[in-house]
Scaffold this active site. Sequence first.
Site, mmCIF file in Angstrom:
data_model
loop_
_atom_site.group_PDB
_atom_site.id
_atom_site.type_symbol
_atom_site.label_atom_id
_atom_site.label_comp_id
_atom_site.label_asym_id
_atom_site.label_seq_id
_atom_site.Cartn_x
_atom_site.Cartn_y
_atom_site.Cartn_z
ATOM 1 N N TYR A 115 -40.091 -8.362 -13.794
ATOM 2 C CA TYR A 115 -38.882 -8.745 -13.067
ATOM 3 C C TYR A 115 -37.694 -7.904 -13.531
ATOM 4 C CZ TYR A 115 -34.889 -11.428 -11.503
ATOM 5 O OH TYR A 115 -33.705 -11.798 -10.924
ATOM 6 N N ASP A 116 -37.569 -7.790 -14.845
ATOM 7 C CA ASP A 116 -36.464 -6.990 -15.384
ATOM 8 C C ASP A 116 -36.550 -5.542 -14.924
ATOM 9 O OD1 ASP A 116 -35.306 -9.086 -16.638
ATOM 10 O OD2 ASP A 116 -36.151 -8.666 -18.620
ATOM 11 N N LEU A 131 -27.721 -11.832 -21.599
ATOM 12 C CA LEU A 131 -27.936 -10.657 -22.449
ATOM 13 C C LEU A 131 -28.836 -9.641 -21.775
ATOM 14 C CD1 LEU A 131 -28.641 -12.498 -25.811
ATOM 15 C CD2 LEU A 131 -26.516 -11.403 -25.097
ATOM 16 N N GLU A 145 -31.641 -14.264 -34.271
ATOM 17 C CA GLU A 145 -31.821 -15.676 -33.912
ATOM 18 C C GLU A 145 -32.952 -15.781 -32.907
ATOM 19 O OE1 GLU A 145 -27.986 -16.980 -32.396
ATOM 20 O OE2 GLU A 145 -26.977 -15.707 -33.858
ATOM 21 N N LYS A 173 -34.881 -16.651 -29.736
ATOM 22 C CA LYS A 173 -34.401 -16.884 -28.373
ATOM 23 C C LYS A 173 -35.254 -17.986 -27.762
ATOM 24 C CE LYS A 173 -33.101 -14.438 -24.185
ATOM 25 N NZ LYS A 173 -33.754 -15.333 -23.228
ATOM 26 N N ASP A 197 -36.542 -20.640 -25.177
ATOM 27 C CA ASP A 197 -36.595 -20.617 -23.726
ATOM 28 C C ASP A 197 -36.187 -21.976 -23.183
ATOM 29 O OD1 ASP A 197 -36.979 -19.359 -21.399
ATOM 30 O OD2 ASP A 197 -39.166 -19.395 -21.434
ATOM 31 N N GLU A 225 -28.423 -23.779 -26.775
ATOM 32 C CA GLU A 225 -29.595 -23.853 -25.912
ATOM 33 C C GLU A 225 -30.170 -25.271 -25.952
ATOM 34 O OE1 GLU A 225 -30.030 -21.139 -24.325
ATOM 35 O OE2 GLU A 225 -32.080 -21.078 -23.542
ATOM 36 N N TYR A 240 -25.511 -21.897 -30.734
ATOM 37 C CA TYR A 240 -25.620 -20.521 -31.210
ATOM 38 C C TYR A 240 -24.324 -19.719 -31.100
ATOM 39 C CZ TYR A 240 -26.617 -19.737 -26.223
ATOM 40 O OH TYR A 240 -26.577 -19.730 -24.862
ATOM 41 N N LYS A 242 -27.512 -9.955 -32.771
ATOM 42 C CA LYS A 242 -26.068 -9.862 -32.564
ATOM 43 C C LYS A 242 -25.425 -9.077 -33.700
ATOM 44 C CE LYS A 242 -26.053 -14.414 -30.438
ATOM 45 N NZ LYS A 242 -25.851 -15.839 -30.674
ATOM 46 N N LYS A 297 -37.358 -9.069 -26.237
ATOM 47 C CA LYS A 297 -38.292 -10.042 -25.665
ATOM 48 C C LYS A 297 -39.724 -9.707 -26.038
ATOM 49 C CE LYS A 297 -36.861 -11.666 -21.549
ATOM 50 N NZ LYS A 297 -36.769 -12.861 -20.789
ATOM 51 N N CYS A 338 -64.971 -36.107 -1.801
ATOM 52 C CA CYS A 338 -65.031 -36.001 -3.254
ATOM 53 C C CYS A 338 -66.290 -35.212 -3.635
ATOM 54 C CB CYS A 338 -65.079 -37.399 -3.867
ATOM 55 S SG CYS A 338 -65.452 -37.379 -5.630
ATOM 56 N N CYS A 356 -68.758 -38.070 -5.478
ATOM 57 C CA CYS A 356 -69.333 -39.251 -4.817
ATOM 58 C C CYS A 356 -69.322 -39.139 -3.297
ATOM 59 C CB CYS A 356 -68.620 -40.524 -5.267
ATOM 60 S SG CYS A 356 -66.942 -40.668 -4.632
ATOM 61 N N CYS A 373 -59.695 -38.957 -4.819
ATOM 62 C CA CYS A 373 -60.896 -39.666 -4.432
ATOM 63 C C CYS A 373 -60.536 -41.144 -4.576
ATOM 64 C CB CYS A 373 -62.044 -39.309 -5.386
ATOM 65 S SG CYS A 373 -63.398 -40.488 -5.299
ATOM 66 N N CYS A 427 -66.263 -44.146 -8.452
ATOM 67 C CA CYS A 427 -66.782 -42.769 -8.419
ATOM 68 C C CYS A 427 -67.233 -42.401 -9.830
ATOM 69 C CB CYS A 427 -65.683 -41.827 -7.951
ATOM 70 S SG CYS A 427 -66.069 -40.085 -8.215
HETATM 71 S S1 IVH Z 1 -26.136 -15.560 -27.103
HETATM 72 C C1 IVH Z 1 -22.868 -13.531 -24.672
HETATM 73 N N1 IVH Z 1 -27.925 -16.644 -28.674
HETATM 74 O O1 IVH Z 1 -30.626 -16.454 -23.853
HETATM 75 C C2 IVH Z 1 -23.813 -14.304 -25.515
HETATM 76 N N2 IVH Z 1 -28.325 -16.701 -26.340
HETATM 77 O O2 IVH Z 1 -29.840 -13.965 -21.777
HETATM 78 C C3 IVH Z 1 -24.932 -14.854 -24.750
HETATM 79 N N3 IVH Z 1 -30.385 -17.877 -25.695
HETATM 80 O O3 IVH Z 1 -28.165 -17.361 -21.565
HETATM 81 C C4 IVH Z 1 -25.895 -15.730 -25.382
HETATM 82 N N4 IVH Z 1 -31.015 -18.390 -27.735
HETATM 83 O O4 IVH Z 1 -29.547 -19.204 -22.629
HETATM 84 C C5 IVH Z 1 -27.580 -16.353 -27.402
HETATM 85 N N5 IVH Z 1 -29.397 -17.582 -30.189
HETATM 86 C C6 IVH Z 1 -29.054 -17.316 -28.929
HETATM 87 C C7 IVH Z 1 -29.854 -17.703 -27.832
HETATM 88 C C8 IVH Z 1 -29.455 -17.375 -26.540
HETATM 89 C C9 IVH Z 1 -31.309 -18.477 -26.448
HETATM 90 C C10 IVH Z 1 -30.424 -17.767 -24.234
HETATM 91 C C11 IVH Z 1 -29.175 -18.225 -23.551
HETATM 92 C C12 IVH Z 1 -28.643 -17.028 -22.821
HETATM 93 C C13 IVH Z 1 -29.852 -16.152 -22.730
HETATM 94 C C14 IVH Z 1 -29.454 -14.705 -22.853
#
Ligand code: IVH
Length: 669
Positions: free
Chosen positions: A37-38, A84, A114, A116, A118, A174, A226, A290, A314, A408, A411, A426, A431
């Site tokens: 997708y990206d 991000l 940190e 990430k 979901d 999150e 975060y 970061k 990712k 089914c 049965c 069913c 059954c």
């Molecule tokens: S920082 C400008 N820190 O990932 C700063 N995001 O695409 C933006 N996410 O929308 C976010 N863990 O939903 C940050 N430790 C973390 C995160 C985090 C999960 C998610 C968040 C954000 C997406 C970034």
Amino acid sequence: MTRDQAEARVRFLREEIRRHERLYYVLNAPEISDEEYDRLERELRDFETRFPELVTPDSPTQRVGETPSSEFPSFVHRTPMLSLDNTYSEDELRDFEERVFRIVGRREMDYTAELKIDGLSMALLYERGRLARGVTRGDGVRGDDVTRNVRAIRAVPLVLAGNDVPGDLEVRGEVFLPRSRFAAINEEREERGEEPFANPRNAAAGTMKNLDARVVAERGLDVYAYQVALAKGVTLRSQWEALERMRAWGLRTNPTSRLCRGLQGVLDFCSEWRDRRDSLEYEIDGVVVKVNEFALQEELGFTSKFPRWAIAYKYPARQAATVVRGIDVQVGRTGKLTPVALLDPVVLAGSTVSRATLHNEEEVARKDVREGDTVFIEKGGDVIPKVVSVVLAERPERAQPWTPPRACPVCRTPVVRPDGEVERRCPNASCPAQVEERLKHYARREAMDVEGLGDVLVHQLVETGLVGDFADLYRLVERREALLALERMADKSADNLLAQIEASKTRELRRLVFGLGIRFVGERAAMLLARHFRSLDALAKAGVDEIDSIYEIGPAVAHSVHHWFAQEANGRLVEGLKAAGVRTEEDKGAAGSLAFQGQQFVLTGGLESMTRDEAKAAIEARGGRVTASVSKKTAYVVVGKDPGSKHDKAKELGVVCLDEDGFRRLLGG
Ligand code: IVH
């Protein structure tokens, strides 16, 4: 490339991206991985940079995220909630660092790493230390004001701690659903004939959009903060300091976060958690990196869409390609029909997979999965793999669309599809497939724990008519000869089985209630019901209102329980169990001991004298509750061998930690 060609490609990309967004966000049925997708999005963005005249306001590149829904009042964020940029390789991380070096003009840098998670991002606004508002990210500029629901998340403090809390504070974090809660919720949804959530992220998002805050409270969402988006009067110099301060104010922050001196530390962090990600209680899809110092962050600034001081690394989705050899239909214990793809065995995330769920026939039709197709499979939040997409280019010429069975498969009773449900069922409660599934459920470790009553044996017992319901199990002792006549059943295995069945007569009431397989009654509901009613008779006599009045039991459970006991056949079944000598009352010993009532426990590390499930059961039998993560509300953390970060967290918060001996003494006392 000519402009015309570029224009055609741009049009194609936009349509593709929109289609995949819809598949992902609306239908919960993504056909491609995040990475693919990206790639589409990046290609589109490249074209738009080269041919700026092709940019249109409705291009997917011009929007930050989901559009806010209309059921909640919308709220304009005080500063936009950005997302991000993503990378998928170490090389790209090094490119990121080079860019950073170039802009700030130095070649040394500290980063925070940190996980990430979901889930979904949320802004939490505190006024004079009190939670004033919770807002979803929405399109980044405007989100949904979901304050009522946010208040229902126990992990979100309503009041902050300490005397240096800024009067005006906005943090972002999150919101997510721990794996165990995700699995339990999906199990309940499937039993109810509702479409299961595709992954914990969708489940968390769906929950936050729920209009009933009580549902939100039951779901067990968690949150990690975060980012400090605004803190009037407080000077923060770095992201690391921000994390520490948030923690001090009583907000939950992820204890795994790490301050890294240089990129190498970040790379180590990424590879360490790539291997350990399955051990976490939540799903992650990567690591957020970061630049630590805020002064440098300011210098770096933003592009039109992303901060230049942070990037998401990712992990590749755990997918594999294989061939569908057939589509089988399974009959569940409530009669639900589930199509299952039979696959050429393939290794995925460490285990060999030869079956993958196709959920229901609508899903098969939507994805158009056919025998002979090459498909991508993926492990989501569940352990059960699922078919993600079909590789159309590799479809054999003669492949035919799948037709769901009208009867089914076991049965032969014509199947039904109740109004408003996506599943076919069913309708025949006798059954053999349903009977088998009910028996297997009854024998499960979490239910009556009849070891040795495996799939093959259950099948034989039902096929030969030796067992038709749970009560029949207890009559097997009188039919030893018939039992011995079964294939592969020797004296010794028969004795073992009969002993196991005998032992199951004295299981705790909550296991029996769970084992009955009443719709919506999962382990937790069964435990609450057993604790409240203390006997099957009392439960059977209870009205809907009384059941509904139990804390944490909802109306759906109440109606389902009442309905179950109102069935004549089930009444006979209960009588049969009692006649067989199955204990249907709470143990007297357990009666006086609600010693842990209202107390929260967290388990970390392995125990020697008992399994995790046994420890959990022992705590719950005393009225306590086991939760996934340590907070100020935690009464005890039980620390076994090789404890995880929860132990550190406990020490940090000053929560009482017990070693195995201490825990045993507490149970004993
Ligand atoms: S920082 C400008 N820190 O990932 C700063 N995001 O695409 C933006 N996410 O929308 C976010 N863990 O939903 C940050 N430790 C973390 C995160 C985090 C999960 C998610 C968040 C954000 C997406 C970034």
